[in-house]
Design an enzyme around this catalytic site. Structure first.
Site, PDB file in Angstrom:
ATOM      1  N   GLU A 170       0.837  -1.202   0.000  1.00 10.37           N
ATOM      2  CA  GLU A 170       0.000   0.000   0.000  1.00 10.37           C
ATOM      3  C   GLU A 170       0.871   1.251   0.000  1.00 10.37           C
ATOM      4  OE1 GLU A 170      -2.648  -0.259   3.357  1.00 10.37           O
ATOM      5  OE2 GLU A 170      -4.026  -1.604   2.303  1.00 10.37           O
ATOM      6  N   TYR A 231     -11.922  -1.715   2.819  1.00 11.78           N
ATOM      7  CA  TYR A 231     -12.415  -2.211   4.114  1.00 11.78           C
ATOM      8  C   TYR A 231     -13.901  -1.874   4.167  1.00 11.78           C
ATOM      9  CZ  TYR A 231      -7.959  -3.915   5.557  1.00 11.78           C
ATOM     10  OH  TYR A 231      -6.819  -4.680   5.622  1.00 11.78           O
ATOM     11  N   GLU A 257      -5.934  -7.585  -0.715  1.00  9.81           N
ATOM     12  CA  GLU A 257      -6.266  -7.414   0.704  1.00  9.81           C
ATOM     13  C   GLU A 257      -7.590  -6.680   0.824  1.00  9.81           C
ATOM     14  OE1 GLU A 257      -3.078  -5.608   3.146  1.00  9.81           O
ATOM     15  OE2 GLU A 257      -4.650  -4.469   4.162  1.00  9.81           O
ATOM     16  N   TRP A 291      -8.005  -9.969   4.905  1.00 15.23           N
ATOM     17  CA  TRP A 291      -7.115  -9.605   6.009  1.00 15.23           C
ATOM     18  C   TRP A 291      -7.799  -9.894   7.325  1.00 15.23           C
ATOM     19  CZ3 TRP A 291      -2.134  -8.115   6.167  1.00 15.23           C
ATOM     20  CH2 TRP A 291      -1.668  -7.495   7.354  1.00 15.23           C
ATOM     21  N   GLU A 298      -8.645  -7.241  17.336  1.00 17.64           N
ATOM     22  CA  GLU A 298      -9.170  -6.252  16.389  1.00 17.64           C
ATOM     23  C   GLU A 298     -10.112  -6.970  15.438  1.00 17.64           C
ATOM     24  OE1 GLU A 298      -5.464  -4.540  14.852  1.00 17.64           O
ATOM     25  OE2 GLU A 298      -5.600  -5.860  13.127  1.00 17.64           O
TER      26      GLU A 298
END
Ligand code: MG
Length: 339
Positions: A170, A231, A257, A291, A298
């Site tokens: 990234e 995400y 990802e 991921w 988390e």
């Protein structure tokens, strides 16, 4: 009478022996018939238009798990874990997220190289694909190290179809044209001196979101796809539209990802938006890794923090994300293992 008993016993032993032999034989034959691995069936992959295709030229979608940063999640860099992810989760690909900064490869190159090759060797043995990811946010500052690493990896593994090279996880807010592209072209050229055909992946600006920057400005290579990350509890239609714009302009995209969490790897899990993203992946035949495989506190971590084993996880040991992704992988990938 005694002789008769001995004869009867001998006959019984003979029957048991024949039965045992015939069982082990049929088991052997069954194994041979179903033992054709994912990589044996699909072989050398390549990029054709915006699609990933297999050795027969058929569109093929890879779905699997990303491991966590190698310097912090190295416990899972072993064959036992990879075998479980293949057999129970139905992963057809594993991503090796080899950490570069923060105590990773730059400081401990032989240790991190060893972890990476342990996973690569396991994937080759188990007949699945493997992405070797230079997990870095400043790769342009480590160009020489990246060239040396990928030169070694492509010398060692360029002759097997399993391996996919990911040159830059990234990039931050840096220019595609002036920063990322020159870096990626140099590393690509180093790989191509050893390996002409395995797929290369390259990250894009702004945490691998600005894939449209590549339009009309691609790297000079025929087997290269551009990385897109999201995400699903932070990103929505605006980000999907960037990917669609690139795809419509002929840019091949690979989602190396993505997570069900917010962009920082934790926080809320938005089930409705996750569903939209999963449908998007299938609609555009995008290959992906989720991921990640770690027992961290988390929400993107697949395992609960209390899970200490390296394989054999039951559902009470998986996080909400791990449970959903495992179900999704089984739903989409199971038929690939049964063909
Ligand atoms: Mg090759």
């Amino acid at each position: 009478m005694l002789q008769n008993n001995i004869l009867k016993s001998s006959f019984r032993i003979l029957v048991i022996l024949i039965f045992t032999l015939s069982c082990s034989n049929s088991e052997g034959i069954t194994n041979e018939n179903t033992d054709s691995s994912i990589v044996e069936k699909h072989g050398q992959l390549s990029i054709k238009g915006t699609n990933l295709v297999d050795k027969n030229g058929d569109v093929f979608v890879l779905r699997g798990m990303s491991l966590f940063w190698s310097q912090w999640g190295g416990d899972y860099y072993n064959e036992e874990t990879i075998k479980w992810l293949r057999d129970d989760w139905k992963c057809t690909v594993i991503r090796v997220a080899m950490g570069i900064e923060g105590g990773g490869y730059l400081e401990n190159s032989s240790l991190e190289f060893q972890k990476a090759t342990t996973v690569i060797d396991a994937c080759i043995k188990l007949g699945i694909y493997v992405i070797i990811d230079w997990h870095d946010h400043h790769a342009e500052s480590h160009t020489n190290e990246a060239i040396s690493f990928f030169n070694n990896i492509s010398l060692k593994y360029g002759n097997v179809p399993n391996i996919i090279y990911e040159l830059y996880n990234e990039p931050l807010a840096v220019s595609w044209n002036d920063v990322i592209k020159p870096y990626a072209q140099s590393v690509t050229n180093a790989i191509r001196t050893n390996d002409l055909d395995n797929i290369i992946l390259v990250g894009t600006p702004n945490w691998s979101q600005d894939v449209e920057d590549v339009i009309n400005n691609r790297i000079n290579d025929n087997n290269l796809a551009y990385v897109f990350h999201f995400y699903s509890s932070t990103h929505t239609a605006d980000l999907r539209n960037k990917a669609i714009k690139a795809i419509n302009a002929g840019i091949p995209i690979f989602v190396s990802e993505w997570g069900l969490s917010e962009a920082n790897g934790t926080g809320n899990i938005n089930l409705a938006e996750s569903e939209i993203w999963m449908n998007f992946l299938e609609q555009y035949n995008l290959s992906w890794c989720n991921w990640s495989v770690i027992n961290k506190d988390e929400s993107s971590a697949a395992l609960l923090p209390t899970t200490s084993t390296l394989s054999g996880w039951n559902e009470s040991q998986l996080s909400q994300s791990g449970t959903m992704i495992r179900e999704y992988l089984i739903k989409e990938n199971s038929s690939l293992f049964n063909q």
